[in-house]
Scaffold this active site. Sequence first.
Site, PDB file in Angstrom:
ATOM      1  CB  SER A 122      34.615   7.694  19.745  1.00  0.00           C
ATOM      2  OG  SER A 122      33.804   8.345  18.801  1.00  0.00           O
TER       3      SER A 122
HETATM    4  N1  SAH Z   1      29.833   9.823  18.892  1.00  0.00           N
HETATM    5  C1  SAH Z   1      29.395   8.620  18.582  1.00  0.00           C
HETATM    6  C2  SAH Z   1      30.389   8.315  17.285  1.00  0.00           C
HETATM    7  C3  SAH Z   1      29.638   7.356  16.410  1.00  0.00           C
HETATM    8  S1  SAH Z   1      30.541   6.873  14.772  1.00  0.00           S
HETATM    9  C4  SAH Z   1      29.597   7.610  19.553  1.00  0.00           C
HETATM   10  O1  SAH Z   1      30.627   7.709  20.452  1.00  0.00           O
HETATM   11  O2  SAH Z   1      28.806   6.635  19.652  1.00  0.00           O
HETATM   12  C5  SAH Z   1      30.114   8.380  13.828  1.00  0.00           C
HETATM   13  C6  SAH Z   1      28.908   8.654  13.383  1.00  0.00           C
HETATM   14  O3  SAH Z   1      28.643   9.755  12.573  1.00  0.00           O
HETATM   15  C7  SAH Z   1      28.032   7.354  13.122  1.00  0.00           C
HETATM   16  O4  SAH Z   1      26.986   7.054  13.671  1.00  0.00           O
HETATM   17  C8  SAH Z   1      27.557   8.087  11.604  1.00  0.00           C
HETATM   18  O5  SAH Z   1      26.251   7.513  11.192  1.00  0.00           O
HETATM   19  C9  SAH Z   1      27.502   9.339  11.739  1.00  0.00           C
HETATM   20  N2  SAH Z   1      27.400  10.332  10.561  1.00  0.00           N
HETATM   21  C10 SAH Z   1      28.256  10.000   9.298  1.00  0.00           C
HETATM   22  N3  SAH Z   1      28.134  11.082   8.350  1.00  0.00           N
HETATM   23  C11 SAH Z   1      27.111  11.912   8.968  1.00  0.00           C
HETATM   24  C12 SAH Z   1      26.397  12.886   8.503  1.00  0.00           C
HETATM   25  N4  SAH Z   1      26.876  13.566   7.337  1.00  0.00           N
HETATM   26  N5  SAH Z   1      25.594  13.588   9.438  1.00  0.00           N
HETATM   27  C13 SAH Z   1      25.296  12.965  10.613  1.00  0.00           C
HETATM   28  N6  SAH Z   1      25.956  11.884  11.229  1.00  0.00           N
HETATM   29  C14 SAH Z   1      26.807  11.344  10.557  1.00  0.00           C
END
Ligand code: SAH
Length: 210
Positions: free
Chosen positions: A60
């Site tokens: 993010s």
């Molecule tokens: N906080 C992270 C954001 C990554 S993007 C950062 O700053 O790096 C969002 C993440 O949510 C992805 O890694 C994706 O795989 C995860 N995600 C999507 N759906 C999900 C679910 N149902 N349960 C757990 N993680 C999920």
Amino acid sequence: MTSQRTRDRLVARLKDQGIKNVSVLAVIRDLPRHLFVDEALASRAYEDTALPIGHGQTISQPFIVARMTEILLEGLPKNKVLEVGTGSGYQTAVLSQLVERVFSVERISPLQNQARERFYQLKLNNIRLKHSDGSWGWEENAPYDGIIVTCAPEQIPEGLLRQLAPGGRLVIPVGGSSGQSLRVIDRNGNSFEETELDAVSFVPLLTGQI
Ligand code: SAH
């Protein structure tokens, strides 16, 4: 490119954009975001942008991490926080410096493993990870004083509301391809008060795990 001056510039920018919580700003200044992206992207780690982390996901944007963290921490102290969507682990690491314990759930196993390695290297010992579909939250450790979701569902998952402690707060992007907005849900006893904030753009919350 990863120097203190570059990081200070990012923090100055976040302040200009309205981030006020000095503890949040201090954590962002001190946490090495370049360790949460691929080496090839390290020189861009202190730009205020989302960057790819593989598997179609992104780390993010620092502004949104700061904003969501600031909103989550408003009001009551947050001892126990759940994050859905560990991804690179950057948001998790920011939280780990500001609350007692962080529980984080990720559905993509290789991303979770990389994040775990980063926490180990940085000696962040108050983080627990689970490989699962976070739409169900993480029942065993509930209730949580705060829940932060870093991927967008079309609707707020019921389970997350149930796992919120009285007085607790959920910060979550909600919406589909026609647009998403950031929502804040405060639990008072058994009633939930929802506030809609900024338009945002997150990767979708997907079901199942891989
Ligand atoms: N906080 C992270 C954001 C990554 S993007 C950062 O700053 O790096 C969002 C993440 O949510 C992805 O890694 C994706 O795989 C995860 N995600 C999507 N759906 C999900 C679910 N149902 N349960 C757990 N993680 C999920």
